[in-house]
Design a protein around this motif. Structure first.
Motif, mmCIF file in Angstrom:
data_model
loop_
_atom_site.group_PDB
_atom_site.id
_atom_site.type_symbol
_atom_site.label_atom_id
_atom_site.label_comp_id
_atom_site.label_asym_id
_atom_site.label_seq_id
_atom_site.Cartn_x
_atom_site.Cartn_y
_atom_site.Cartn_z
ATOM 1 N N GLY A 125 0.792 -1.233 0.000
ATOM 2 C CA GLY A 125 0.000 0.000 0.000
ATOM 3 C C GLY A 125 0.822 1.279 0.000
ATOM 4 N N ILE A 126 2.054 1.197 -0.510
ATOM 5 C CA ILE A 126 2.915 2.394 -0.558
ATOM 6 C C ILE A 126 2.495 3.269 -1.741
ATOM 7 C CG2 ILE A 126 5.294 3.216 -0.726
ATOM 8 C CD1 ILE A 126 4.784 1.517 1.780
ATOM 9 N N ALA A 127 2.290 4.549 -1.498
ATOM 10 C CA ALA A 127 1.872 5.482 -2.554
ATOM 11 C C ALA A 127 2.956 5.578 -3.624
ATOM 12 C CB ALA A 127 1.600 6.857 -1.961
ATOM 13 N N ILE A 128 2.546 5.821 -4.862
ATOM 14 C CA ILE A 128 3.476 5.806 -5.981
ATOM 15 C C ILE A 128 4.572 6.878 -5.826
ATOM 16 C CG2 ILE A 128 2.063 7.277 -7.483
ATOM 17 C CD1 ILE A 128 2.958 5.449 -9.801
ATOM 18 N N GLY A 129 4.224 8.029 -5.282
ATOM 19 C CA GLY A 129 5.216 9.082 -5.086
ATOM 20 C C GLY A 129 6.301 8.648 -4.112
ATOM 21 N N THR A 130 5.903 7.962 -3.049
ATOM 22 C CA THR A 130 6.866 7.439 -2.076
ATOM 23 C C THR A 130 7.712 6.346 -2.711
ATOM 24 O OG1 THR A 130 5.234 7.901 -0.363
ATOM 25 C CG2 THR A 130 7.086 6.502 0.263
ATOM 26 N N GLN A 131 7.058 5.486 -3.507
ATOM 27 C CA GLN A 131 7.803 4.451 -4.237
ATOM 28 C C GLN A 131 8.897 5.073 -5.086
ATOM 29 O OE1 GLN A 131 5.486 1.670 -6.530
ATOM 30 N NE2 GLN A 131 3.897 1.458 -4.959
ATOM 31 N N ASN A 132 8.527 6.151 -5.784
ATOM 32 C CA ASN A 132 9.493 6.776 -6.690
ATOM 33 C C ASN A 132 10.661 7.415 -5.940
ATOM 34 O OD1 ASN A 132 8.126 5.971 -8.961
ATOM 35 N ND2 ASN A 132 6.989 7.894 -9.184
ATOM 36 N N ARG A 133 10.385 7.956 -4.736
ATOM 37 C CA ARG A 133 11.482 8.518 -3.933
ATOM 38 C C ARG A 133 12.496 7.420 -3.614
ATOM 39 N NH1 ARG A 133 9.133 11.361 1.249
ATOM 40 N NH2 ARG A 133 11.322 11.914 1.538
ATOM 41 N N LEU A 134 11.988 6.232 -3.266
ATOM 42 C CA LEU A 134 12.892 5.119 -2.952
ATOM 43 C C LEU A 134 13.598 4.601 -4.209
ATOM 44 C CD1 LEU A 134 14.109 2.999 -1.080
ATOM 45 C CD2 LEU A 134 12.054 1.609 -1.424
ATOM 46 N N LEU A 135 12.825 4.414 -5.284
ATOM 47 C CA LEU A 135 13.413 3.852 -6.513
ATOM 48 C C LEU A 135 14.518 4.754 -7.062
ATOM 49 C CD1 LEU A 135 10.127 2.575 -8.207
ATOM 50 C CD2 LEU A 135 11.960 1.153 -7.235
ATOM 51 N N ARG A 137 16.548 6.600 -5.332
ATOM 52 C CA ARG A 137 17.767 6.374 -4.531
ATOM 53 C C ARG A 137 18.412 5.038 -4.905
ATOM 54 N NH1 ARG A 137 16.689 8.679 1.615
ATOM 55 N NH2 ARG A 137 15.576 10.565 0.963
ATOM 56 N N MET A 138 17.563 4.036 -5.138
ATOM 57 C CA MET A 138 18.117 2.724 -5.483
ATOM 58 C C MET A 138 18.759 2.715 -6.866
ATOM 59 S SD MET A 138 15.378 0.060 -3.967
ATOM 60 C CE MET A 138 16.063 -0.916 -2.631
ATOM 61 N N ALA A 139 18.207 3.523 -7.774
ATOM 62 C CA ALA A 139 18.755 3.569 -9.140
ATOM 63 C C ALA A 139 20.220 3.989 -9.129
ATOM 64 C CB ALA A 139 17.930 4.518 -10.003
ATOM 65 N N GLU A 140 20.579 4.810 -8.133
ATOM 66 C CA GLU A 140 21.971 5.263 -8.014
ATOM 67 C C GLU A 140 22.928 4.101 -7.741
ATOM 68 O OE1 GLU A 140 22.873 8.851 -7.720
ATOM 69 O OE2 GLU A 140 20.914 9.033 -8.677
ATOM 70 N N LEU A 141 22.388 2.993 -7.233
ATOM 71 C CA LEU A 141 23.225 1.859 -6.848
ATOM 72 C C LEU A 141 23.418 0.861 -7.984
ATOM 73 C CD1 LEU A 141 21.413 1.238 -3.442
ATOM 74 C CD2 LEU A 141 23.473 2.604 -3.820
ATOM 75 N N ARG A 142 22.784 1.159 -9.126
ATOM 76 C CA ARG A 142 22.763 0.192 -10.221
ATOM 77 C C ARG A 142 24.158 -0.248 -10.665
ATOM 78 N NH1 ARG A 142 22.306 0.802 -16.022
ATOM 79 N NH2 ARG A 142 21.009 -0.809 -16.980
ATOM 80 N N GLU A 143 25.088 0.727 -10.725
ATOM 81 C CA GLU A 143 26.440 0.402 -11.208
ATOM 82 C C GLU A 143 27.162 -0.578 -10.292
ATOM 83 O OE1 GLU A 143 28.444 4.162 -11.490
ATOM 84 O OE2 GLU A 143 26.764 4.991 -12.625
ATOM 85 N N GLN A 144 26.734 -0.634 -9.024
ATOM 86 C CA GLN A 144 27.376 -1.564 -8.091
ATOM 87 C C GLN A 144 26.810 -2.976 -8.238
ATOM 88 O OE1 GLN A 144 27.307 0.108 -4.026
ATOM 89 N NE2 GLN A 144 27.006 2.107 -4.968
#
Lengths: 148, 283
Positions: A125-135, A137-144
């Protein structure tokens, strides 16, 4: 040869200015702590449990987790999520590079995991805007994770 | 003048699109929506312009296929388009589209073929520091060149070249995933080439195209596009094209796009506005 005619230029200029203004909005800082927005400890645990179930039923990625210890994965994923969202935790696991080295995570597998996480957050039940805030931050870790 | 055979592939493409969701797919390595839809030239993009994104959701080591059909109803004209495209490894896109333009007043028709090649040169739409940068070429050929000749066009075929850059922000405005795409196009096309290429009143050869989009949910995107067009014919005025659109991605294999298009003056008919509907199937 005039590269851009004057009349047309004014319109494109407006379009670009509008676009620039729109993207400037993305810098807006939200005051709510992301960990809190995800529902704190209970919320992050629910996301982790949903995420594990999504992965378990995802033929695209399950092979990567064949040798994984589920309890250990759960603990470190929760810690990592907590740390990443400014929660009150210390991540005690290995670096992301160490945990993913040799796994040959493909672009498709990485994106499949992102979709599993989206599904896990939807079910929590996480709102899409909150999901995007997390995603974001996680996208920054992709290169690792994807070692090109 | 009426060529009933000229868009005869459309029903088949429509059929393919409808059955696509039933086929098990292997080319779904990218996030839903990041393949965009099919533009009127057949190249992956928005609607009125190509974008830097490559068609389908194929990622590295995957091959993706899309087919689409589009119908645009303007005040004095209609434009029907049908086409297909393939994406190799999210690196190379080949596309084909057949356009059929109808003048409502006398039912006269102009058909055109568009062949496209687009290469992702660098970067990624969603990840990393660089935007996704692509370069493309579109080879266009009129099947009914009489009108183009009558209005003073120099050629009945032409080649467009473009470079395109697109960037999406996952956590964009209003915490919605949003995208900006900018193209620079070299083209001599009059009204997308439907009125031929070049003319007696040579205008700019390089045009700017811009698109912006935002995903309100994971399945619904809204946006707008702007396309600068040359005005090469002294007899006829040509304006820029703009549109506002809504695209619906119920799953990774099917999309429906509705738009309101504002194409300005076309062949002497002022203020051509109308509705645009496009469906795409992807494998």
């Amino acid at each position: 040869m005039s590269v851009i005619s004057e009349f047309s230029f004014s319109k494109s200029f407006y379009a670009l200015t509008l676009a620039a203004l729109l993207s400037a909005c993305s810098g807006t800082q939200d005051t709510e702590n992301l960990y809190t927005a995800l529902g704190g400890e209970a919320g992050v645990e629910e996301i982790a449990d949903n995420f594990i179930m999504e992965i378990a039923y995802d033929d695209r990625v399950i092979a990567y987790f064949e040798d994984a210890n589920v309890d250990r994965f759960r603990q470190f994923f929760i810690e990592h999520l907590c740390m990443l969202t400014d929660g009150p935790c210390v991540y005690t696991g290995d670096t992301l590079i160490d945990t993913h080295v040799g796994m040959n995570v493909t672009v498709a597998a990485f994106n499949a995991i992102v979709e599993d996480l989206m599904a896990a957050m939807n079910k929590a039940g996480i709102a899409i805007g909150t999901q995007n805030r997390l995603l974001a931050r996680m996208a920054e870790l992709r290169e690792q994770i994807i070692q090109m | 003048m009426i060529n009933t055979m000229k868009l005869s592939i459309a029903p088949y493409l429509l059929l393919v699109s409808l059955f696509v969701p039933c086929v098990s797919a292997h080319a779904d390595g990218r996030i839903k929506g990041t393949g965009g839809v099919s533009s009127v030239s057949g190249a992956g993009g928005g609607g009125l312009i190509a974008w830097a994104t490559l068609t389908s959701l194929a990622s590295e080591q995957q091959r993706g296929f899309t087919a689409f059909t589009t119908y645009t109803d303007l005040d004095d004209f209609t434009l029907e388009v049908a086409g297909a495209a393939v994406n190799f490894n999210d690196r190379v896109e080949l596309s084909y589209a057949r356009q059929r333009f109808t003048i409502k007043a006398n039912d006269a028709q102009i058909a055109q073929d568009k062949y496209g090649l687009k290469v992702r040169v660098a970067g990624d739409l969603l990840y990393g520091k660089l935007p996704q940068i692509a370069a493309g070429i579109e080879r266009n050929r009129l099947l009914d060149p009489a009108t183009a000749r009558a209005v003073g066009a120099v050629d009945d075929n032409g080649t467009d070249l473009y470079v395109s850059a697109a960037r999406a922000w996952i956590d964009g405005p209003f915490h919605r995933t949003s995208m900006l795409n900018v193209n620079l196009r070299y083209s001599k096309a009059n009204q997308y080439g439907l009125l031929g290429y070049g003319g007696d009143d040579r205008d700019t050869r390089v045009q700017v195209e811009v698109a912006a989009a935002m995903f309100l949910t994971r399945s619904i995107a809204i946006g707008a596009e702007y396309r600068q067009k040359p005005d090469n014919l002294s007899a006829l005025r040509e304006d820029e094209a703009t549109d506002v659109f809504v695209a619906w991605f119920p799953n990774k294999h099917f999309s429906v796009t509705g738009a309101y298009v504002m194409l300005g003056e076309i062949a002497g008919a002022a203020q051509q506005n109308g509705f645009y509907l496009s469906i795409q199937g992807a494998l």
